[in-house]
Motif scaffolding. Sequence first.
Motif, short mmCIF file in Angstrom:
data_model
loop_
_atom_site.label_atom_id
_atom_site.label_comp_id
_atom_site.label_asym_id
_atom_site.label_seq_id
_atom_site.Cartn_x
_atom_site.Cartn_y
_atom_site.Cartn_z
N ALA A 92 0.72 -1.30 -0.03
CA ALA A 92 -0.13 0.18 0.13
C ALA A 92 1.32 1.07 -0.26
O ALA A 92 1.73 1.63 0.74
CB ALA A 92 -1.22 0.24 1.11
N ARG A 93 0.87 2.05 -0.79
CA ARG A 93 1.04 3.03 -1.27
C ARG A 93 0.01 4.20 -0.78
O ARG A 93 -1.07 4.28 -0.95
CB ARG A 93 2.40 3.93 -2.15
N MET A 94 0.51 5.60 -0.99
CA MET A 94 -0.73 6.43 -0.92
C MET A 94 -1.67 6.89 -2.00
O MET A 94 -1.51 8.05 -2.15
CB MET A 94 0.38 7.59 -0.07
N LYS A 95 -1.51 5.93 -3.44
CA LYS A 95 -1.98 5.76 -4.52
C LYS A 95 -3.42 4.86 -4.37
O LYS A 95 -3.70 4.46 -3.49
CB LYS A 95 -1.79 4.97 -5.55
N PRO A 96 -5.08 6.08 -4.87
CA PRO A 96 -5.86 5.25 -5.00
C PRO A 96 -6.02 4.05 -5.00
O PRO A 96 -5.13 3.30 -5.41
CB PRO A 96 -6.96 6.55 -5.35
N THR A 97 -6.39 2.77 -4.02
CA THR A 97 -7.10 1.65 -4.31
C THR A 97 -6.58 1.21 -5.95
O THR A 97 -5.96 0.50 -6.33
CB THR A 97 -7.12 0.46 -3.58
N PRO A 98 -7.97 1.58 -6.63
CA PRO A 98 -7.58 0.90 -7.74
C PRO A 98 -6.39 1.46 -9.04
O PRO A 98 -6.08 0.36 -10.12
CB PRO A 98 -9.13 1.62 -8.03
N PHE A 99 -5.98 2.65 -8.71
CA PHE A 99 -4.65 2.32 -9.73
C PHE A 99 -3.78 1.79 -8.97
O PHE A 99 -2.88 2.15 -9.46
CB PHE A 99 -4.31 4.58 -9.40
N SER A 100 -3.55 1.29 -8.17
CA SER A 100 -2.43 0.51 -7.39
C SER A 100 -2.53 -1.14 -7.68
O SER A 100 -1.73 -2.09 -6.86
CB SER A 100 -2.01 0.82 -6.05
N LEU A 101 -3.28 -1.49 -8.16
CA LEU A 101 -4.00 -2.76 -7.96
C LEU A 101 -2.78 -3.08 -8.88
O LEU A 101 -2.43 -4.70 -9.05
CB LEU A 101 -5.61 -3.03 -8.35
N LEU B 143 -11.37 4.29 -2.49
CA LEU B 143 -9.74 4.68 -2.80
C LEU B 143 -9.16 4.32 -1.53
O LEU B 143 -8.16 3.72 -2.21
CB LEU B 143 -10.26 5.48 -2.93
N GLN B 147 -4.93 1.07 2.52
CA GLN B 147 -3.78 2.37 3.39
C GLN B 147 -4.83 2.56 4.48
O GLN B 147 -4.09 2.75 5.16
CB GLN B 147 -4.17 3.84 2.43
N GLN B 161 5.89 2.99 4.83
CA GLN B 161 5.90 2.88 3.41
C GLN B 161 5.66 3.67 2.44
O GLN B 161 5.30 3.86 1.41
CB GLN B 161 3.84 1.94 3.78
#
Lengths: 218, 272
Positions: A92-101, B143, B147, B161
């Motif tokens: 997990a990074r500070m990117k919204p989930t759908p863009f980091s899958l 979204l 996190q 992280q």
Amino acid sequence: MIRFENVGFSFKDGEVLHDVSFEVKDGEFIGIIGANGAGKTTLIRLLLGLLKPTSGKVHREEPSIAYVSQTTSLSDSSFPATVEEVVGSGLARMKPTPFSLKGKKQRVKEVLDEFGLWEIRKKLVAEISGGQQQRVKIAKAVISSPSLIVLDEPDAGMDHESHDKLIEMLEREHQEKGKGVIFISHHLHDLVHADAILEVRNGTVRPFVQEEHHHAEL
Amino acid sequence: MLSYEFMRLAFVVGILLGIALPLVGSTAVFKRLSSSGDALAHSSLAGVAIGLTAGMNPLLVSVIACIVSFLIIEFVRKKFPKFSELGVTVVLSASVGLAGVLSGFARTGNFESYLFGSILLVDSMEVVLAAVLCGLVLLFYILFHNQIFALIYQESEAKVQGIKTNLLSLVHSLLLSIVIAISAKTIGALVVSSLIAIPVAASLQAKLSYKWTLILSVILSVVSVLAGITISYYADWKPGASIALFGVALFFLLLLYRIVSEAFVRAKKPNK
């Protein structure tokens, strides 16, 4: 590379560290020892940027660091999390989930396989053994392929077998994959393969000298 | 029942808040801050009392009161970690005191309706407000699902992280405060805290993953709201109180399921 230059740190009720200077090179295995309350965790939190020094400077040229803390919600039965979820959260990074899958599922599978956790991936972490929980912790740390893994006494309260497995995993990450490791431990024998051992004592940090101690265990 | 417009609006608002409350509540529960929800619900009452006394919009003052209260609780929690529960107690006591004293001076409105809510009296503006709020909460949890999970699991590790944990916590606090303030008007201040914690506590009994615990808590919450409103229509009970009681009944049902299933698993294991 991480370099401490005359770093000092004080809480409101007094000084914890002063004149701390040392350097950790890329890919080194550094052990940190010291008595309870000596300031080991404060040192690590300064190193990770979680605390700001009150004097001196910490230089960090490490592209990616993974941190394994002393306390987590792993054994907390009121936090429902599966092995797969905990390990995957390491990405997990500070990117919204759908863009980091993208590519995440494949990477999670690889790491679960590597650490022998695939069969128990759907189990709640609170219900697996202590040894399996340690593997989950390390798997979560390495999933993002960090160049440095920092561990703050992750073996606290662990049985002998789980403890030995943890050390084995760390040495493998260091020796086979060339990852840097900074490991706070109470046991000197855990650090036999360390490139250097630092001792936190009397508010400062210096290289550990065996002759100054009567006992091998701190 | 559905031929009445007020009932249709009640169901729509109930479903929207039934989705939003356990989601924002889950993070508070897992971070062991569920008692803050209770304190915030009471501070929303104080806000309503201030609004009604000063002739201001009670809903707006209630939202502000909730945000200020949460900031006080967070300030005490961070500055005096050993006494973190003290902040909750102080806010709760001050809110109850303020609400009690000021309600006597309320110039307009029915203060008592905020205790158990007035979901059967919602207007279309409140439906729109609830829909926007529910949309924001859903968006936030979809979204930033990973996190938020990392933040609950271990805040320091999440920070290392690269996750902006302070920003995430702040957005969560704001959403929690606003959802509580708006729900206090419809479901009732004394009942809101039950919809924050009870569906989450009930879904924990099913021992599912984090993702499915959240989904189940939303389902249980919506079922409680729908059943509570229906019961209140036929039995002439207060809707807020019916929702809370149905939620508690669901919790005990799932607790019973857990106890029985664990006993069954133990019985199946061969004796050593």
